[in-house]
Write an enzyme that holds these catalytic residues in place. Structure first.
Site, PDB file in Angstrom:
ATOM      1  N   HIS A 138       0.894  -1.292   0.046  1.00  0.00           N
ATOM      2  CA  HIS A 138      -0.034   0.070  -0.136  1.00  0.00           C
ATOM      3  C   HIS A 138       0.849   1.178   0.214  1.00  0.00           C
ATOM      4  O   HIS A 138       0.682   2.293  -0.824  1.00  0.00           O
ATOM      5  CB  HIS A 138      -0.812   0.010   1.371  1.00  0.00           C
ATOM      6  N   GLU A 139       1.976   1.254   0.786  1.00  0.00           N
ATOM      7  CA  GLU A 139       2.643   2.504   1.119  1.00  0.00           C
ATOM      8  C   GLU A 139       3.580   2.688  -0.138  1.00  0.00           C
ATOM      9  O   GLU A 139       3.638   3.838  -0.857  1.00  0.00           O
ATOM     10  CB  GLU A 139       3.397   2.461   2.333  1.00  0.00           C
ATOM     11  N   HIS A 145       1.945   4.250  -3.191  1.00  0.00           N
ATOM     12  CA  HIS A 145       1.892   5.817  -3.123  1.00  0.00           C
ATOM     13  C   HIS A 145       2.921   6.679  -3.851  1.00  0.00           C
ATOM     14  O   HIS A 145       2.828   7.473  -4.641  1.00  0.00           O
ATOM     15  CB  HIS A 145       2.130   6.479  -1.659  1.00  0.00           C
ATOM     16  N   GLU A 186      -5.271   6.661  -2.096  1.00  0.00           N
ATOM     17  CA  GLU A 186      -5.523   5.486  -1.240  1.00  0.00           C
ATOM     18  C   GLU A 186      -6.097   4.557  -1.874  1.00  0.00           C
ATOM     19  O   GLU A 186      -5.913   3.433  -1.464  1.00  0.00           O
ATOM     20  CB  GLU A 186      -6.452   6.258   0.025  1.00  0.00           C
TER      21      GLU A 186
END
Length: 618
Positions: free
Chosen positions: A406-407, A410, A435
């Site tokens: 997820h991170e 970004h 997100e």
């Protein structure tokens, strides 16, 4: 980010940094696509930033046969052709500046900035996509202002004179990156002249501050943070709860993605979690050093505290491994050197160097969260993974692959949107899309067969089967009822009506918006896999025709096509155009029907009312 952060209890407006928020007679959600609110530092300074609304145009979306053919593109550069096209829309050549470009198969996308009085306008950008000599889509957020409302191009206040107070208010330090002079469009129709100054602190904050070059007022910020053998968790497993295994020599040596492997810096090899793509270290260790992990084979013991030495080594190794796997497979799908990726050495392939990912595990700046800071191409991205204390002993976010993925996503979405600036996911709606893409990437990686299963993010770190989101991601509307219209319940004051069961805080706006988008993409994914099948080699063989490979190509391609600070409608249109560019529109109807099934039909607009229509020819 993956979980909500406690909202400030008060707002301290210091010296000239006063920003008034005026109650409007229109719904708060109308600001989703143009504004973003930031709370800066422990003094809780609240600041609204404005971004001109973007326009995204593609032939199919706007019922056009085609755009103008640029007949001279064979002899002229991409820069010249892109500027020529934008000026054909009514802008003067002197008002358009070329910024960067990226190639997607046979499609090339040029990114441009508006220019006034020889000064670029920071939040007014454009892109033009060419397929051969044909313009296949374009976007712009250029602004028009009366000459009397444009600030003089020569500063009357120096950036050095305001820097001490700026650092005090933003609780950080100027990081030495060159200060630039740029115009900034304001929501009242004026154009301010600003000093653009990067302010960083040792923990979470990393901002671009736009300070009025005539009054010294802080007008806006760009927030760069979106909140040998290896004994590791295979990337398709969500966390250590799913088991570990020893992975032998996956370094990619000799491949285009990592030609010198994962453990090479310049001409030398490293015996640490340090290499051309990633440096993984613990907490506040020096960013240019890392404790040796000679065999990368430390075993994590979940019955012990995360800070036990062997667990620290295991966490650093797993974070290093996952970040490199992410680097290599994203590279294969198009996140390359000339598309603004993260590497120390770009091997002469374009883009800016010296920007590998700095991966801090067990970072002391937070708890029960994680974040990724994405500055412009040429500056290192910083990923901070925290410890989570919902269980005893506490759990390490670096041992949860879904959180790591997820991170790291970004970094991909912030770099590819807008041409490597790191500035183009700053409005509330665009941040929510960010997100959503991050959740969707973790979802995509976790799917292991042609049967698309429901996906829950954060089960391990929260010690809860419900994870971090309101609902599992699912094609079943009973399991996940979110639709486009769900965005109407969100505003910049009250937030999502459901208080997080983990933190008790209601500041979950971007995560909530992201849930809507991620579930739409989950639906798109399921449709493509049902129609085209599933490839178990999705990370290494990206030339297949299977649905999960098609999905990721469209995921990456669309990021480069969409405008700066896109809306849901524009992000969807970018997917449709990406399919037109790469697959000749083969999946157009499938995509449109999938989006429509969640309320983002062809007649959906920025009023956030569900629409289930799709074209008659589908």
């Amino acid at each position: 980010m993956v979980s909500p952060v406690k909202p400030p209890l008060s707002s301290a407006f210091l010296f000239f940094f006063v920003s008034l928020v005026v109650a409007a007679p229109w719904p708060q959600f109308s600001r989703h696509v143009t504004h973003g609110t930031r709370f800066i530092g422990s003094n809780s300074l609240k600041l609204d930033s404005y971004h001109p609304k973007s326009t995204f145009v593609s032939p199919r979306r706007h019922n056009l046969n085609s755009f103008n053919v640029t007949s001279d593109c064979a002899t002229h550069s991409l820069e010249t052709s892109a500027i020529s096209f934008i000026t054909s829309l009514g802008y003067y050549t002197k008002d358009v500046l070329y910024h960067s470009s990226v190639t997607r198969g046979f499609t090339k996308v040029a990114y441009l900035k508006q220019n006034i009085n020889g000064v670029p306008v920071a939040n007014a950008v454009a892109s033009v996509a060419f397929h051969g000599c044909q313009v296949v889509s374009y976007s712009f957020s250029f602004v028009k202002a009366q000459r009397s409302r444009i600030a003089a191009a020569k500063p009357t206040v120096t950036w050095q004179s305001v820097l001490p107070q700026l650092e005090e208010t933003m609780q950080g330090k100027y990081n030495g990156i060159n200060v630039t002079l740029e115009y900034l469009a304001q929501d009242d129709g004026s154009i301010a002249l600003t000093h653009v100054i990067q302010i960083q602190n040792e923990t979470r904050g990393w901002y671009e501050a736009f300070v009025d070059a005539h009054s010294g007022r802080l007008l806006a910020v760009t927030d760069f943070v979106a909140n040998a053998s290896y004994n590791v968790i295979p990337i398709t497993k969500k966390s250590i709860a799913d088991g570990v295994q020893v992975v032998i020599s996956p370094h990619g040596i000799g491949t285009p993605s990592s030609p010198s492997g994962w453990h090479t810096i310049g001409q030398g090899n490293t015996t640490t979690t340090s290499g051309n793509n990633v440096l993984s270290f613990r907490g506040q260790e020096a960013l240019n050093q890392s404790t040796p992990v000679l065999n990368f084979n430390a075993r994590y013991d979940p019955t012990l505290d995360p800070t036990v030495a062997s667990n620290v080594d295991a966490a650093r190794t797993n974070a290093f491994f996952i970040a490199n796997v992410m680097h290599d497979f994203a590279y294969r799908y198009g996140f390359t050197e000339d598309a603004f990726n993260f590497q120390l050495d770009n091997f002469g392939k374009g883009g800016l160097e010296h920007d590998r990912i700095l991966m801090s595990v067990q970072d002391v700046s937070g708890l029960n969260n994680a974040n990724f800071a994405t500055p412009p191409d040429g500056q290192p991205g910083i990923c901070r993974m925290f410890i989570w204390d919902f269980a005893t002993p506490a759990r390490d976010g670096a041992m949860a692959n879904d959180i790591l993925v997820h991170e790291l996503t970004h970094g991909i979405t912030n770099r590819l949107t807008g041409g490597g600036t790191g500035r183009c996911l700053q409005t509330l709606e665009a941040g929510g899309l960010g997100e959503g893409w991050s959740d969707a990437m973790a979802d995509w990686i976790s799917q292991t067969s042609s049967l698309t299963t429901d996906f829950v993010l954060g089960e391990y770190v929260t010690d809860s089967p419900g994870g971090l989101r309101t609902y599992p991601y699912s094609v079943n509307p009973t399991t996940n009822p979110l639709t486009y219209q769900s965005l109407r319940t969100l505003n910049e004051i009250h937030g999502w009506p459901i208080v997080s069961r983990h933190t008790g805080y209601a500041d979950v706006l971007t995560e909530a918006i992201g849930e809507v988008w991620a579930n739409m993409l989950h639906t798109v994914y399921a449709v493509l896999v049902e129609e085209h099948g599933f490839s178990t080699r999705k990370l290494t063989d990206v030339d297949g025709s299977e649905g999960n490979i098609v999905f990721m190509h469209l995921f990456i391609d669309a990021l480069s096509l969409q405008p700066c600070n896109p809306s849901f409608v524009q992000a969807r249109d970018a997917w449709i155009q990406a399919d037109e560019n790469r697959y000749n529109g083969t999946n157009r109807c499938s995509l449109l029907k999938a989006f429509a099934s969640r309320g983002l039909g062809m007649n959906a607009d920025d009023d956030y009312i569900d629409d289930i229509t799709f074209p008659a020819d589908c």
